[in-house]
Design a protein around this motif. Structure first.
Motif, PDB file in Angstrom:
ATOM      1  N   ARG A 392     -11.949  -6.076   0.463  1.00 11.49           N
ATOM      2  CA  ARG A 392     -11.751  -4.693   0.913  1.00 11.49           C
ATOM      3  C   ARG A 392     -10.318  -4.426   1.382  1.00 11.49           C
ATOM      4  NH1 ARG A 392     -14.900  -6.759   5.318  1.00 11.49           N
ATOM      5  NH2 ARG A 392     -13.666  -6.922   7.245  1.00 11.49           N
ATOM      6  N   GLU A 396      -8.582  -0.670   1.695  1.00 10.67           N
ATOM      7  CA  GLU A 396      -8.184  -0.244   3.034  1.00 10.67           C
ATOM      8  C   GLU A 396      -6.713   0.150   3.079  1.00 10.67           C
ATOM      9  OE1 GLU A 396      -7.924  -2.122   7.558  1.00 10.67           O
ATOM     10  OE2 GLU A 396      -9.152  -3.091   6.010  1.00 10.67           O
ATOM     11  N   LEU A 397      -5.861  -0.637   2.410  1.00 14.71           N
ATOM     12  CA  LEU A 397      -4.436  -0.311   2.410  1.00 14.71           C
ATOM     13  C   LEU A 397      -4.161   0.993   1.672  1.00 14.71           C
ATOM     14  CD1 LEU A 397      -2.869  -3.836   1.758  1.00 14.71           C
ATOM     15  CD2 LEU A 397      -2.913  -2.559   3.905  1.00 14.71           C
ATOM     16  N   GLN A 398      -4.917   1.290   0.606  1.00 11.77           N
ATOM     17  CA  GLN A 398      -4.719   2.535  -0.131  1.00 11.77           C
ATOM     18  C   GLN A 398      -5.304   3.740   0.601  1.00 11.77           C
ATOM     19  OE1 GLN A 398      -2.964   2.964  -2.881  1.00 11.77           O
ATOM     20  NE2 GLN A 398      -2.471   0.788  -3.081  1.00 11.77           N
ATOM     21  N   ARG A 399      -6.379   3.517   1.366  1.00 16.96           N
ATOM     22  CA  ARG A 399      -7.067   4.629   2.017  1.00 16.96           C
ATOM     23  C   ARG A 399      -6.372   5.074   3.284  1.00 16.96           C
ATOM     24  NH1 ARG A 399     -11.610   2.569   1.684  1.00 16.96           N
ATOM     25  NH2 ARG A 399     -11.632   1.432   3.654  1.00 16.96           N
ATOM     26  N   ASN A 400      -5.861   4.143   4.052  1.00 13.24           N
ATOM     27  CA  ASN A 400      -5.234   4.478   5.325  1.00 13.24           C
ATOM     28  C   ASN A 400      -3.766   4.868   5.124  1.00 13.24           C
ATOM     29  OD1 ASN A 400      -7.641   3.798   6.579  1.00 13.24           O
ATOM     30  ND2 ASN A 400      -7.006   1.671   6.952  1.00 13.24           N
ATOM     31  N   ASP A 401      -3.335   5.855   5.863  1.00 18.32           N
ATOM     32  CA  ASP A 401      -1.950   6.313   5.779  1.00 18.32           C
ATOM     33  C   ASP A 401      -1.042   5.380   6.567  1.00 18.32           C
ATOM     34  OD1 ASP A 401      -2.755   8.485   4.289  1.00 18.32           O
ATOM     35  OD2 ASP A 401      -3.038   9.758   6.062  1.00 18.32           O
ATOM     36  N   SER A 402       0.181   5.212   6.048  1.00 14.41           N
ATOM     37  CA  SER A 402       1.160   4.377   6.737  1.00 14.41           C
ATOM     38  C   SER A 402       1.687   5.091   7.971  1.00 14.41           C
ATOM     39  CB  SER A 402       2.308   4.032   5.792  1.00 14.41           C
ATOM     40  OG  SER A 402       1.835   3.305   4.669  1.00 14.41           O
ATOM     41  N   HIS A 449       1.029  -0.712   8.156  1.00 12.03           N
ATOM     42  CA  HIS A 449      -0.224  -0.794   8.893  1.00 12.03           C
ATOM     43  C   HIS A 449      -0.082  -1.922   9.921  1.00 12.03           C
ATOM     44  CE1 HIS A 449      -2.090   1.764   5.764  1.00 12.03           C
ATOM     45  NE2 HIS A 449      -1.355   1.040   4.922  1.00 12.03           N
ATOM     46  N   SER A 451      -2.150  -3.286  12.059  1.00  7.88           N
ATOM     47  CA  SER A 451      -3.202  -4.298  12.154  1.00  7.88           C
ATOM     48  C   SER A 451      -3.061  -5.347  11.055  1.00  7.88           C
ATOM     49  CB  SER A 451      -4.576  -3.632  12.082  1.00  7.88           C
ATOM     50  OG  SER A 451      -4.736  -2.933  10.862  1.00  7.88           O
ATOM     51  N   ARG A 452      -2.757  -4.917   9.848  1.00 10.28           N
ATOM     52  CA  ARG A 452      -2.620  -5.863   8.747  1.00 10.28           C
ATOM     53  C   ARG A 452      -1.348  -6.702   8.882  1.00 10.28           C
ATOM     54  NH1 ARG A 452      -7.317  -7.205   6.651  1.00 10.28           N
ATOM     55  NH2 ARG A 452      -8.585  -5.389   6.175  1.00 10.28           N
ATOM     56  N   HIS A 536       3.137  -3.761   1.238  1.00  9.52           N
ATOM     57  CA  HIS A 536       4.176  -3.083   2.030  1.00  9.52           C
ATOM     58  C   HIS A 536       5.540  -3.147   1.363  1.00  9.52           C
ATOM     59  CE1 HIS A 536       1.073  -3.433   5.143  1.00  9.52           C
ATOM     60  NE2 HIS A 536       1.734  -2.535   5.839  1.00  9.52           N
TER      61      HIS A 536
END
Length: 575
Positions: A392, A396-402, A449, A451-452, A536
């Motif tokens: 996932r 998650e990286l594509q869905r959440n905005d930077s 992001h 958290s990542r 990133h």
């Protein structure tokens, strides 16, 4: 015919081609219709015709006035005037007669003159006397007391059809505009019903433009016939119905011919334009359809990137998207195969232990089998958790905005948490240090992001601590390098074998000392870290920390500088 037409249009013209052709030809037709309807040629021709008729009428009226003579051989006696004579007065001709104020219009003299002047110009001429009575008409050269004759149509003449009537109605509607309707006056009707005749008998030139029942334009001008400023009659000149419209129609016909040629050229050019657009688009659509239906082979999208237009950009974008999809599909297939392989090993071990457990007689054998079962269950749990996190991660990286991430604060938090967490077996007493080099307080900000990125640093610290000796230190350094931020994680462990510097970032790859136990790591930590860093737009690699080079007189068995430990380097684009 309808199925045949549909088949023809489907094979020859696409929907886009038909739209391009229709819009181009419709634009040309709208322009031609506007030229035909709003052209100023007709109005200019009417004005020129009015001017020429006025000049012609002045010439004819002057010639008629000059041809009129005073009849001096006739003696007219007025009894009333004789009674009014006084002693010593004599009776003679009136002053009007002597000075030409009274002059007769002789039809025998005017008719030949009028015929010679109006016949070459295809103009109709009528003369009205001062009372408005028709004196002469060039159409029949009618005089007082003559019988007027008209040519009747033959009895076998066919009536106009529906198409002809429709065309005539459209022609009258287009040509009439705000022009008044023309009405033919009979011989017994007074000519003053024409406003131009009334003005001419009053001594003024006048002109009127009318339209008849057939839509033909008729221009009429009236010129007073006068001598010594005394109006004796009025000359009415009018065009024959249709002569102006014939000229206008000839011009319109020429415009239509030119427009038909232009329409043909535009049709061909539209087909060529549509071919350069619809053809490549159709090929791109077919390629995308083949990609969707592909089974084993890899299908390539047609390459139009050589074109410097939107089609080339679309082709490049589709090719890049297709390559990305193929790469993603291959990555998923490889990931699924790796997952199946990694899950199969603990499951096989667990199955063997479960099958052997009933046969174990001694408590020691049962305890060992239960330990194996517990170890395999934990390993499966760890694998499933890491696999779920890795699967996932992309979504998650594509869905959440930077957002803006402060690496100084992030690294400080991660290092503080790492120093407070209890150490596992074999890594007791390993601390973590943090240092920042160069740049101000806001020089360590990136877009991403948090958290990542924290997960990446946490994985690298845990990996370095697992290889560090007891009481050692893991050093984390963050520095600014032009437009990039560099994070290094160094340990004092045995280093990395040269052939494994690239393999360690592969999924499920592990290369650890035997004293750390088998199955304690899933081999996904560094792979997940690389995936996050590349998402990133950054880079990550591993290298060994080397000591000083050996002296020239050193032992020949020495392969090179000593390995002091491993170093992981992460570079990310700075804001």
């Amino acid at each position: 015919m309808q199925p045949a037409w549909k088949l023809f249009t489907a094979l020859t013209f696409s929907s886009l081609t038909r739209r391009i052709v229709f819009l181009n030809v419709a634009g040309l037709l709208a322009l031609v219709v506007g030229i035909l309807y709003l052209t100023q040629f007709r109005a200019g021709l009417i004005d020129a015709r009015v001017h020429s008729l006025l000049v012609q009428g002045e010439i004819i009226s002057g010639a008629i006035a000059a041809s009129a003579t005073v009849d001096t051989d006739t003696i007219t006696i007025d009894p009333q005037r004789l009674l009014e004579l006084q002693a010593g007065e004599s009776y003679g001709p009136s002053d009007d007669v002597l000075f030409g104020y009274e002059f007769p219009l002789n039809p025998e003299q005017v008719a030949p003159l009028l015929r010679r002047l109006v016949t070459p110009t295809n103009t109709r001429a009528r003369i009205y006397d001062r009372e408005g009575t028709l004196f002469m008409d060039s159409r029949t050269f009618l005089g007082r007391g003559d019988v007027l004759r008209y040519d009747l149509p033959p009895p076998t003449a066919e009536k106009p059809g529906a198409v002809e009537r429709t065309f005539g109605a459209a022609r009258r509607w287009l040509g009439r505009g705000d022009l008044p309707r023309y009405r033919e006056l009979g011989p017994e009707e007074n000519g003053k019903a024409y406003p131009e005749i009334a003005q001419a008998l009053a001594g003024q030139k006048a002109s009127v433009v009318r339209i008849d029942d057939r839509g033909n334009v008729i221009v009429s001008v009236a010129i007073p016939i006068q001598r010594s400023r005394v109006v004796r009659a009025a000359l009415l000149l009018s065009t024959q119905g249709g002569d102006i419209d014939q000229i206008v129609e000839a011009e319109r016909l020429a415009i239509l011919k030119v427009s038909l040629i232009a329409a043909g050229i535009m049709f061909i050019l539209s087909l060529l334009l549509a071919g350069t657009i619809a053809g490549p688009v159709r090929r791109l659509a077919d390629g995308a359809e083949r990609v969707r239906r592909r089974i084993k082979t890899r299908v390539e999208i047609p390459d139009f990137t050589g074109r410097r237009d939107e089609i080339g950009h679309l082709s490049g974008a589709l090719r890049d998207m297709t390559n990305a999809l193929y790469s993603r599909i291959e990555a998923i297939e490889s990931f699924a195969a790796d997952v199946a392989h990694e899950l199969k090993n603990p499951l096989t071990s667990l199955r063997s232990a479960v099958e052997t457990l009933p046969r174990a007689k001694s408590p020691e054998s049962q305890a060992r089998l239960l330990a194996v079962i517990e170890h395999d269950v934990k390993r499966l749990d760890r694998l499933i958790s890491d696999i779920s996190d890795a699967s996932r991660l992309d979504a998650e990286l594509q869905r959440n905005d930077s957002a803006t991430v402060d690496l100084r604060r992030l690294l400080t938090t991660v290092v503080a948490v790492a120093n407070e967490v209890k150490r596992g077996k074999g890594v007791n007493g390993v601390g973590v240090s943090l240092a920042f080099e160069g740049g101000g307080p806001r020089s360590f900000q990136i877009s991403g992001h948090d958290s990542r990125l924290g997960q990446v640093v946490h994985n690298l610290i845990d990996n370095a601590r697992s290889f560090s000796p007891e009481g050692g230190t893991v050093r984390v350094t963050c520095r600014r390098r032009d437009k990039e931020l560099e994070i290094t994680v160094e340990d004092d462990g045995p280093g990395i074998r040269p052939d494994a510097l690239d393999k360690i970032f592969q999924r499920f790859y592990t290369d650890r000392p035997d004293d750390q136990g088998f199955g304690q790591n899933s081999g996904l930590g560094l792979s997940i870290s690389k995936q996050i860093v590349e998402a990133h737009a950054g880079r990550i690699w591993a290298e060994n920390r080397l000591g000083p080079a050996p002296a020239p007189d050193a032992d020949e068995d020495d392969d090179g500088p000593a390995v002091l430990g491993a170093r992981f380097v992460v570079r990310l684009p700075a804001m």
